[in-house]
Design a protein around this motif. Structure first.
Motif, PDB file in Angstrom:
ATOM      1  N   LYS A  60      11.829   0.177  96.953  1.00  0.00           N
ATOM      2  CA  LYS A  60      12.051  -0.818  95.897  1.00  0.00           C
ATOM      3  C   LYS A  60      10.830  -0.840  94.971  1.00  0.00           C
ATOM      4  N   GLU A  62      10.318  -1.618  91.998  1.00  0.00           N
ATOM      5  CA  GLU A  62      10.166  -2.720  91.044  1.00  0.00           C
ATOM      6  C   GLU A  62       9.345  -3.890  91.589  1.00  0.00           C
ATOM      7  N   ILE A  65       4.017  -4.516  90.329  1.00  0.00           N
ATOM      8  CA  ILE A  65       3.863  -4.976  88.949  1.00  0.00           C
ATOM      9  C   ILE A  65       2.439  -4.676  88.486  1.00  0.00           C
TER      10      ILE A  65
END
Length: 158
Positions: A60, A62, A65
């Motif tokens: 994952k 995403e 950041i």
């Protein structure tokens, strides 16, 4: 005779291509070793831990950041208002790792945010002290307002 010349020319071309590709392969290997030297140097639990984190990020991506422009940190946003920030230059801050949590549930359960210090500007946190950031106020680790009340604590690894 034509076959021999063809075979010699073929070997010459293949040899030049292989020789030409060798520096590229070495450059790539040198780059990989340089970029991942810290990871490659790890042993035991540390190595297994960073690989576990890498697998989570691969599954994952995403959740990673890039907050380097805002704070010089990378943010691992695991969801439900839970984040951990990693300083890119820990030697320059007492905030090597900053944990941030959505405080909504804690406040509903009785946490009195007035008993916590207000979250200061980046680089001003005292490690081990809990801080509070009211909903809608700008978070110095994100450079934007947070959508919920937040509590944070910094850790100085050094």
């Amino acid at each position: 005779m034509r076959r021999i010349i063809f075979i010699l020319l073929t070997f010459l071309v293949i040899g030049r291509r292989l020789a030409g590709e060798q520096p590229v392969a070495e450059d790539e290997l040198t780059t990989l070793k340089r970029d991942y030297a810290d990871v490659l140097a790890l042993q035991g639990t540390s190595k297994r831990e960073i690989l576990a984190i890498a697998r989570i990020l691969r599954a994952k991506p995403e959740v990673a950041i890039d907050q380097t422009a805002a704070s010089g940190e990378y943010c691992f946003n695991s969801g439900l208002g839970t984040m951990v920030h990693f300083a890119t230059q820990p030697e320059r801050t007492p905030e090597d790792v900053v944990y941030e949590f959505d405080a909504s549930g804690l406040i509903a359960a009785g946490l009195d945010p007035s008993r916590l210090k207000q979250l200061p500007e980046r680089g001003q946190m005292t490690p081990g002290v809990w801080y509070f950031l009211p909903k809608g106020q700008q978070d110095p680790h994100h450079a934007h307002a947070m959508p919920s009340p937040t509590i944070a604590i910094a850790v100085n690894i050094k």
